[in-house]
Design an enzyme around this catalytic site. Sequence first.
Site, PDB file in Angstrom:
ATOM      1  N   LYS A 155     -21.368  -6.018  -5.892  1.00 53.96           N
ATOM      2  CA  LYS A 155     -22.764  -5.922  -6.313  1.00 53.96           C
ATOM      3  C   LYS A 155     -23.526  -7.220  -6.064  1.00 53.96           C
ATOM      4  CE  LYS A 155     -23.051  -1.669  -7.749  1.00 53.96           C
ATOM      5  NZ  LYS A 155     -23.830  -0.703  -6.947  1.00 53.96           N
ATOM      6  N   TYR A 177     -15.959  -5.045  -8.433  1.00 55.42           N
ATOM      7  CA  TYR A 177     -17.298  -4.466  -8.570  1.00 55.42           C
ATOM      8  C   TYR A 177     -18.369  -5.556  -8.604  1.00 55.42           C
ATOM      9  CZ  TYR A 177     -21.022  -1.680 -10.800  1.00 55.42           C
ATOM     10  OH  TYR A 177     -22.207  -1.053 -11.117  1.00 55.42           O
TER      11      TYR A 177
END
Length: 300
Positions: free
Chosen positions: A173, A169
């Site tokens: 991001k 993640y």
Amino acid sequence: MICEDRVVIVTGAGRGLGRAHALEFARQGARVVVNDLGVGPSGEGGSDGPAQTVAEEIRALGGEAVADRSDIATEQGARLLVASALEHFGRLDTLVNNAGFVRDRMLVNLSEEEWDAVTRVHLKGHFLPLKHAGLHWRAESKAGRPVDARVINTSSGAGLLGSVGQGNYSAAKAGIVGLTLVAAAELGRYGVTVNAIAPAARTRMTEEVFARTMAAPEEGVFDAMAPENVSPLVVWLGSAESKDVTGRVFEVEGGRICVMEGFRHGPAADKGARWEPAELGPRIAALLADATPPEPVYGA
């Protein structure tokens, strides 16, 4: 009504932050394409229900909305998503890339499939809608039709500072921030601004963390973690008023908005010749002593 008559796409708009964005855009006069596959918190399953429900909520408010279940992490799905806005509303003014899910693991336990699934929905799921919206706006600009378009991408504090247990993640991001900077530079000539937010809010992706670390807000007390608190900034960035703001990342939580400042050129040393490895120790130590210390990784 700062978005009156603007046509807005919001991905991942069936729940959480995306739903809050879609509803606020509608309240501010926008016509909304509500995109959502209706998957679970880890990307499992799928349903028409969430997108349809939010579209119906908007229509109940007197607004205009259409539900869309295109898979935005595929070339065809992203193309169909942009085509849906043009087919139903005749134009596209704002794209909000928001869709995503998590599969958290420590790095040594993270599977290749979990890596691929999370980077696909977040990073590829930002790139492809941005690409096809950009193709449309470039064509409009080259045809001599004025373009005043906006893109709002969704990064995270995990992408800016890192987050223990979220290597997939965090990497996705962080990639979204890089994509935002490049897109702002490339699409500006066509009348498009591109910015990103790093929100903190209570959603399906974060509810377990908040349940462990924060008490539920008392009745009548401002709920700083409500998703609706993030949406005013997103709507303003998606409006004509934000035309002079591009290539920026904003952290937003509750009533707090912070301009995030990323990598900058810091202390430097130039020998004017090739360094010897053995002489770098004291030089690097001196540079780091003059540099701003990094902020800690979340969860460290």
